[in-house]
Each structure stands twice: as C-alpha cells, then as structure tokens.
Write a protein that holds these residues in place. Structure first.
Motif, PDB file in Angstrom:
ATOM      1  N   TYR A  11       0.833  -1.204   0.000  1.00  0.00           N
ATOM      2  CA  TYR A  11       0.000   0.000   0.000  1.00  0.00           C
ATOM      3  C   TYR A  11       0.872   1.260   0.000  1.00  0.00           C
ATOM      4  O   TYR A  11       0.522   2.262  -0.618  1.00  0.00           O
ATOM      5  CB  TYR A  11      -0.951  -0.021   1.203  1.00  0.00           C
ATOM      6  N   GLN A  12       2.020   1.183   0.673  1.00  0.00           N
ATOM      7  CA  GLN A  12       2.937   2.321   0.714  1.00  0.00           C
ATOM      8  C   GLN A  12       3.421   2.688  -0.691  1.00  0.00           C
ATOM      9  O   GLN A  12       3.604   3.855  -1.007  1.00  0.00           O
ATOM     10  CB  GLN A  12       4.123   2.010   1.640  1.00  0.00           C
ATOM     11  N   ARG A  13       3.615   1.679  -1.554  1.00  0.00           N
ATOM     12  CA  ARG A  13       4.027   1.951  -2.942  1.00  0.00           C
ATOM     13  C   ARG A  13       3.009   2.859  -3.622  1.00  0.00           C
ATOM     14  O   ARG A  13       3.332   3.651  -4.494  1.00  0.00           O
ATOM     15  CB  ARG A  13       4.107   0.646  -3.734  1.00  0.00           C
ATOM     16  N   PHE A  14       1.763   2.688  -3.224  1.00  0.00           N
ATOM     17  CA  PHE A  14       0.675   3.469  -3.807  1.00  0.00           C
ATOM     18  C   PHE A  14       0.499   4.794  -3.045  1.00  0.00           C
ATOM     19  O   PHE A  14       0.447   5.855  -3.650  1.00  0.00           O
ATOM     20  CB  PHE A  14      -0.611   2.638  -3.741  1.00  0.00           C
ATOM     21  N   ALA A  15       0.426   4.703  -1.731  1.00  0.00           N
ATOM     22  CA  ALA A  15       0.054   5.870  -0.938  1.00  0.00           C
ATOM     23  C   ALA A  15       1.202   6.859  -0.727  1.00  0.00           C
ATOM     24  O   ALA A  15       0.977   8.058  -0.622  1.00  0.00           O
ATOM     25  CB  ALA A  15      -0.481   5.414   0.420  1.00  0.00           C
ATOM     26  N   GLY A  16       2.434   6.337  -0.660  1.00  0.00           N
ATOM     27  CA  GLY A  16       3.591   7.224  -0.491  1.00  0.00           C
ATOM     28  C   GLY A  16       3.548   8.064   0.772  1.00  0.00           C
ATOM     29  O   GLY A  16       3.828   9.260   0.721  1.00  0.00           O
ATOM     30  N   ASN A  17       3.193   7.437   1.898  1.00  0.00           N
ATOM     31  CA  ASN A  17       3.177   8.150   3.183  1.00  0.00           C
ATOM     32  C   ASN A  17       4.573   8.741   3.450  1.00  0.00           C
ATOM     33  O   ASN A  17       5.578   8.033   3.374  1.00  0.00           O
ATOM     34  CB  ASN A  17       2.787   7.161   4.294  1.00  0.00           C
TER      35      ASN A  17
ATOM     36  N   LYS B  19       0.562   7.571  -8.385  1.00  0.00           N
ATOM     37  CA  LYS B  19       0.498   6.534  -7.347  1.00  0.00           C
ATOM     38  C   LYS B  19       0.195   5.169  -7.967  1.00  0.00           C
ATOM     39  O   LYS B  19       0.826   4.170  -7.628  1.00  0.00           O
ATOM     40  CB  LYS B  19      -0.576   6.885  -6.315  1.00  0.00           C
ATOM     41  N   ARG B  22       3.141   3.984 -10.022  1.00  0.00           N
ATOM     42  CA  ARG B  22       4.242   3.524  -9.159  1.00  0.00           C
ATOM     43  C   ARG B  22       3.980   2.097  -8.672  1.00  0.00           C
ATOM     44  O   ARG B  22       4.855   1.251  -8.676  1.00  0.00           O
ATOM     45  CB  ARG B  22       4.367   4.484  -7.963  1.00  0.00           C
ATOM     46  N   LEU B  23       2.734   1.847  -8.288  1.00  0.00           N
ATOM     47  CA  LEU B  23       2.357   0.506  -7.808  1.00  0.00           C
ATOM     48  C   LEU B  23       2.497  -0.517  -8.941  1.00  0.00           C
ATOM     49  O   LEU B  23       3.093  -1.578  -8.761  1.00  0.00           O
ATOM     50  CB  LEU B  23       0.913   0.523  -7.282  1.00  0.00           C
ATOM     51  N   TYR B  64      -6.917   2.055  -4.773  1.00  0.00           N
ATOM     52  CA  TYR B  64      -5.847   1.076  -4.548  1.00  0.00           C
ATOM     53  C   TYR B  64      -6.374  -0.344  -4.740  1.00  0.00           C
ATOM     54  O   TYR B  64      -5.716  -1.193  -5.347  1.00  0.00           O
ATOM     55  CB  TYR B  64      -5.275   1.249  -3.136  1.00  0.00           C
ATOM     56  N   ASP B 101      -3.516   6.096   5.882  1.00  0.00           N
ATOM     57  CA  ASP B 101      -2.299   6.867   6.130  1.00  0.00           C
ATOM     58  C   ASP B 101      -1.822   6.745   7.576  1.00  0.00           C
ATOM     59  O   ASP B 101      -0.621   6.698   7.851  1.00  0.00           O
ATOM     60  CB  ASP B 101      -2.574   8.325   5.781  1.00  0.00           C
ATOM     61  N   LEU B 104       0.136   3.620   8.175  1.00  0.00           N
ATOM     62  CA  LEU B 104       1.479   3.724   7.581  1.00  0.00           C
ATOM     63  C   LEU B 104       2.409   4.552   8.473  1.00  0.00           C
ATOM     64  O   LEU B 104       3.596   4.234   8.607  1.00  0.00           O
ATOM     65  CB  LEU B 104       1.398   4.334   6.177  1.00  0.00           C
TER      66      LEU B 104
END
Lengths: 85, 162
Positions: A11-17, B19, B22-23, B64, B101, B104
């Motif tokens: 999910y971090q790959r997508f969300a980029g927190n 985003k 990137r995924l 997502y 978020d 994370l």
C-alpha cells in the motif's frame, strides 16, 4: 504480522506516506553505505588538499563520511567524537 | 450511492495517476505493460466512480483496491503460469481499517524502534520483496543470522502494530 506487513508495504508503494518513505529512504541510504568499500568511497576534494573517506568509528561502530586531517585524525560524522590516528 | 457526487475525474487522475503507476511499475517489470494497465485501471475507476460509496472506504483505498485487483487479473491473463505475489492474492477486499495513512505512520514509528540491521531486513523483505536468502547476501550475513534477526524484528514490531 508477516501478511499485514506485506499489505502495508504494498500500500505504501501506492500511498507514499511521507513518514514511512523517509524511514525507507534513510534505511536504503544506510544500506548503500554498507555495500561500498572504503576504497570506493575515497574521493579527493580537488584543490582543497583534504580527503573525504568513509570510516567506521571505533566508538559508535557506525560508518560515516569524514574528512581526514593531515595527521590522520578525523571526527566521526555519526557521534561527533574525535578519532586520533 | 456516491456521497461525494462531485468527484472530479480530472482531479482523480491528477491525484492518483503517479500513485497507480508507481504501484504497477513495481508489481509488473515490463514498463509498457505497467503503463497500459495504469490506463486500464483509470478507465475502470471512471466507469465505477458513480458507484463509489465514501461511507465504505476512502477514495484512496478504493482506487488502490481496484488497482490491486487489476494487477491480479493481469497475471491471470498470462498463458504461462506466473505465481501471483502473496500480498496481491490476499488483498482482494477493501481493508479500510488497515490501509490508511495513519497505519502507515504507525508502521514508520515501529520501524524506527528497530536496530538498523533489523530495519534493513524488514525494508528489504517487505518493501523490496526480497527473500531472506537474497537479504543475507545483500547484507553480507549468514542466512541463519538473517532469519533470526527477521524473527526478532517481527516480535518487536508486533508490540507497536496492534
């Protein structure tokens, strides 16, 4: 937890927190330092008469880029302690 | 169903294109396929935007989930058997409690509690998708030690990630 971590990092790959990305980037930077030999990291600072090398501090055991003085002593870039030759 | 009827498609594209790309680029090694799939994902998002329900999930988690499911479908379309990554296969439903978020940031805080070597192992294992054997080689450690430190890291992180 293994599965949870897989999901979260995906999910971090997508969300980029930003907080998490900073930890990941810092960790990757530390790994880059590890993968390089001292010789690879020796860089002559042209015209300045000083040499920047990566040294492992005998006090904190961390590698950091340091400026070696003429006598061979340097200050650890990690803990700041003076290391004499 | 959509409680935010005025969701602007152009804004969605602007906010999420990078985003999603990137995924996809990480999950699919072929750049052209990753870009193509990203476009297909946005077509799906636009098609389903009217049925998006904000009370069930945030827009981010919803997109997502669509992206993730599309990547699974991409692998299923292969003629040859390609093993679907475990995290993809188990992540088909919207998991709003987990994928946000805040979680994370909690993960970031938990990682900071780890000694540097253990943090490296966790990042390589879960972010870079490397096996423990590969990690051992990368870090110049024995496999047994890598495995041990990996277990130790998980035990520490368990305390901080409830």
């Amino acid at each position: 937890l293994d599965n949870k971590l897989k999901k979260l990092f995906s999910y971090q790959r997508f969300a980029g927190n930003k907080d998490l990305q900073k930890v990941i980037d810092d960790t990757n930077a530390s790994m880059d330092m590890l993968s390089l030999d001292d010789d690879d990291l020796t860089m002559a600072s042209a015209g300045m008469g000083s040499v920047s090398v990566t040294k492992k501090c005998p006090f904190c055991r961390q590698k950091s880029s340091v400026i070696v003085e003429n006598g061979g002593s340097y200050m650890c870039g990690f803990c700041g302690k003076q290391v004499d030759k | 169903m959509n409680t935010a009827k005025e969701i602007n498609k152009e804004q969605v594209y602007k906010d999420y294109y990078e985003k999603v790309l990137r995924l996809c680029s990480f999950k699919i090694s072929n750049t052209a396929d990753a870009e193509d799939l990203t476009s297909k994902i946005f077509l799906k998002v636009y098609e389903k935007l009217d049925s998006f329900d904000q009370s069930k999930a945030s827009l981010s988690t919803w997109i997502y989930t669509i992206a993730n499911n599309s990547i699974i479908d991409y692998y299923r379309c292969f003629k040859y058997h390609v093993e679907i990554q475990e995290d993809l296969a188990t992540d088909k439903e919207i998991d709003e409690d987990l994928l946000n978020d805040e979680t994370l940031s909690e993960l970031a805080a938990a990682l900071k509690k780890l000694p540097e070597r253990e943090r490296m192992i966790v990042v390589l294992r879960y972010y870079e998708d490397k096996t423990l054997k590969d990690i051992a080689v990368t870090l110049g450690m024995s496999y047994a030690n890598t495995k041990l430190l990996h277990q130790k890291a998980l035990m520490t992180m368990k305390k901080y990630l409830q």
